[in-house]
Design an enzyme around this catalytic site. Structure first.
Site, mmCIF file in Angstrom:
data_model
loop_
_atom_site.group_PDB
_atom_site.id
_atom_site.type_symbol
_atom_site.label_atom_id
_atom_site.label_comp_id
_atom_site.label_asym_id
_atom_site.label_seq_id
_atom_site.Cartn_x
_atom_site.Cartn_y
_atom_site.Cartn_z
ATOM 1 N N TYR A 3 -0.490 -0.474 9.959
ATOM 2 C CA TYR A 3 -0.770 -0.899 8.585
ATOM 3 C C TYR A 3 0.410 -0.576 7.654
ATOM 4 O O TYR A 3 0.857 -1.417 6.870
ATOM 5 C CB TYR A 3 -2.047 -0.188 8.139
ATOM 6 C CG TYR A 3 -2.551 -0.516 6.770
ATOM 7 C CD1 TYR A 3 -3.204 -1.704 6.507
ATOM 8 C CD2 TYR A 3 -2.421 0.406 5.724
ATOM 9 C CE1 TYR A 3 -3.704 -1.985 5.243
ATOM 10 C CE2 TYR A 3 -2.916 0.139 4.472
ATOM 11 C CZ TYR A 3 -3.558 -1.058 4.228
ATOM 12 O OH TYR A 3 -4.058 -1.327 2.982
ATOM 13 N N SER A 51 0.845 -1.193 0.000
ATOM 14 C CA SER A 51 0.000 0.000 0.000
ATOM 15 C C SER A 51 0.878 1.239 0.000
ATOM 16 O O SER A 51 1.993 1.231 0.540
ATOM 17 C CB SER A 51 -0.864 -0.007 1.261
ATOM 18 O OG SER A 51 -1.451 1.261 1.445
ATOM 19 N N LYS A 63 2.663 -3.207 5.658
ATOM 20 C CA LYS A 63 2.652 -3.171 4.193
ATOM 21 C C LYS A 63 4.059 -2.988 3.623
ATOM 22 O O LYS A 63 4.376 -3.507 2.556
ATOM 23 C CB LYS A 63 1.721 -2.068 3.703
ATOM 24 C CG LYS A 63 0.235 -2.386 3.901
ATOM 25 C CD LYS A 63 -0.134 -3.715 3.290
ATOM 26 C CE LYS A 63 -1.603 -3.863 2.975
ATOM 27 N NZ LYS A 63 -1.927 -5.256 2.554
HETATM 28 P P1 NAI Z 1 -11.851 -5.599 1.879
HETATM 29 O O1 NAI Z 1 -12.088 -5.311 3.311
HETATM 30 O O2 NAI Z 1 -12.981 -5.460 0.924
HETATM 31 O O3 NAI Z 1 -11.268 -7.062 1.703
HETATM 32 C C1 NAI Z 1 -10.407 -7.669 2.616
HETATM 33 C C2 NAI Z 1 -10.901 -9.082 2.841
HETATM 34 O O4 NAI Z 1 -9.961 -9.784 3.679
HETATM 35 C C3 NAI Z 1 -12.247 -9.130 3.560
HETATM 36 O O5 NAI Z 1 -13.190 -9.885 2.803
HETATM 37 C C4 NAI Z 1 -11.930 -9.785 4.885
HETATM 38 O O6 NAI Z 1 -12.979 -10.594 5.404
HETATM 39 C C5 NAI Z 1 -10.701 -10.600 4.558
HETATM 40 N N1 NAI Z 1 -9.911 -10.919 5.747
HETATM 41 C C6 NAI Z 1 -9.600 -10.077 6.750
HETATM 42 N N2 NAI Z 1 -8.881 -10.707 7.678
HETATM 43 C C7 NAI Z 1 -8.707 -11.978 7.243
HETATM 44 C C8 NAI Z 1 -8.021 -13.104 7.751
HETATM 45 N N3 NAI Z 1 -7.375 -13.061 8.922
HETATM 46 N N4 NAI Z 1 -8.030 -14.250 7.035
HETATM 47 C C9 NAI Z 1 -8.682 -14.322 5.856
HETATM 48 N N5 NAI Z 1 -9.369 -13.285 5.336
HETATM 49 C C10 NAI Z 1 -9.373 -12.119 6.009
HETATM 50 O O7 NAI Z 1 -10.642 -4.669 1.440
HETATM 51 P P2 NAI Z 1 -9.855 -4.471 0.054
HETATM 52 O O8 NAI Z 1 -9.733 -3.034 -0.182
HETATM 53 O O9 NAI Z 1 -10.398 -5.344 -0.996
HETATM 54 O O10 NAI Z 1 -8.396 -4.977 0.481
HETATM 55 C C11 NAI Z 1 -7.688 -6.029 -0.132
HETATM 56 C C12 NAI Z 1 -6.205 -5.847 0.114
HETATM 57 O O11 NAI Z 1 -5.747 -4.691 -0.584
HETATM 58 C C13 NAI Z 1 -5.836 -5.618 1.573
HETATM 59 O O12 NAI Z 1 -4.633 -6.285 1.841
HETATM 60 C C14 NAI Z 1 -5.636 -4.124 1.652
HETATM 61 O O13 NAI Z 1 -4.790 -3.775 2.711
HETATM 62 C C15 NAI Z 1 -5.019 -3.869 0.302
HETATM 63 N N6 NAI Z 1 -5.110 -2.476 -0.144
HETATM 64 C C16 NAI Z 1 -6.300 -1.964 -0.550
HETATM 65 C C17 NAI Z 1 -6.353 -0.665 -1.006
HETATM 66 C C18 NAI Z 1 -7.601 -0.090 -1.536
HETATM 67 O O14 NAI Z 1 -7.541 1.033 -2.067
HETATM 68 N N7 NAI Z 1 -8.732 -0.759 -1.449
HETATM 69 C C19 NAI Z 1 -5.169 0.201 -1.009
HETATM 70 C C20 NAI Z 1 -3.956 -0.457 -0.609
HETATM 71 C C21 NAI Z 1 -3.953 -1.745 -0.188
#
Ligand code: NAI
Length: 297
Positions: free
Chosen positions: A166, A153, A170
């Protein structure tokens, strides 16, 4: 242009029950991969759990004619990571691709960040990548093939107020990638980093308002799909994927080292002060494949 096809490949996408992970899982499956849809199904801060999210995406894939199984383990424990990999092997016989995508947020300014907030976030993002990638890499090494994508990130690569836990996790993933790139090289295991930007439940109150159409999850998917492919021969790259007001941007971000300044003898601190501009100048900065390039190059 060769077509990217995952027929015969097995992929694990962690946190695939929503947001970015869901779009990756759907596209990998559409292109022939058998997919383990992992998701703990908790809240944004990592509390709670539910089978619903993983089930729903696995069903979506099957309804579209693809192959998928759900998995509900947490990536944050060694047992969870081993079980995710085991479920891939039991269902589909192997693991070719891991997208470490699962994530949670517990934001607070650093002085207000207690140990639980720190540990929970580092456990899912950084330790989670260890817990899943290590058993997967064992299989990849034996089969002499693997593709691993870490999710970093700009909060780590650049920094963001209120996200010390975070951002540290990251950026830790970038360091992990630098090492796994070297350890995986002779086994044809490529390890790269996606730096996404998309409107999901994680970012709905962080990204600038009114940008829903700019920051689509679908913008990020093509870059991740390429990084998961046989055609991707690169390793150790950090690839930013983001919508912008006038186009969708994909670019490389990396730690670079400037030319600096050499002294014939140990300088005084005042000499460092005096030459600060030259020491910190990044004109002519380069990317080092090996640490030795810093002092031998
Ligand atoms: P999101 O919250 O929609 O998806 C994350 C998913 O990970 C959720 O479905 C959640 O239930 C699951 N999760 C959380 N803890 C878990 C665990 N211990 N074991 C298994 N599953 C688990 O968020 P998003 O935005 O789709 O994030 C996806 C990745 O992208 C993350 O790593 C986030 O940090 C990264 N990210 C996202 C950005 C964005 O702009 N959306 C920016 C930079 C990084």
């Amino acid at each position: 242009m060769s077509k990217i096809d995952f027929t015969g490949r097995v992929a694990i996408v962690t946190g695939a029950g929503s947001g970015l992970g869901r779009t990756y899982a759907l596209e990998l499956a559409k292109r022939g991969a058998k997919v383990v849809v992992n998701d703990l199904g908790g809240a944004r801060d990592g509390t709670g759990s539910s089978d619903a999210a993983a089930n729903q995406v696995a069903e979506e894939i099957k309804a579209a004619g693809g192959e998928a199984i759900p998995n509900y383990d947490s990536v944050a424990t060694v047992a969870g990571g081993e079980n995710i990999v085991k479920s891939a092997v039991e269902a589909f016989g192997k693991v070719d691709i891991v997208v470490n995508n699962a994530g949670i947020l517990r934001d607070k300014s650093f002085l207000k960040m207690d140990e639980n907030m720190w540990d929970a976030v580092v456990a899912v993002h950084l330790k989670g990548a260890y817990c899943v990638s290590r058993p997967a890499m064992e299989i990849m090494r034996k089969q002499n093939y693997g593709r691993i994508v870490m999710t970093s990130s700009t909060s780590g690569l650049i920094g963001n107020f209120g996200q010390a836990n975070y951002g540290a996790a990251k950026m830790g993933l970038a360091g992990l990638t630098n090492v796994l790139k070297k350890e995986g090289a002779k086994y044809n295991i490529k390890v790269n980093v996606i730096v996404p930007n998309a409107l999901t439940r994680m970012t709905e109150d962080i990204l600038p308002p009114g940008m829903q159409d700019v920051f689509k999850t679908e913008n990020v998917t093509p870059a991740v799909v390429y990084l998961c492919s046989e055609q991707c021969e690169d390793s150790g790259r950090y690839i930013v994927a983001t919508g912008t007001p006038n186009g969708i941007l994909y670019c490389r971000s990396q730690v670079m080292t400037g030319p600096g300044k050499k002294f014939d003898k140990v300088p005084a601190a005042e000499d460092i002060m005096q030459n600060w501009g030259e020491i910190t100048n990044l004109n002519g900065a380069r990317f080092c494949e090996e640490a030795t390039e810093l002092f031998m190059g």
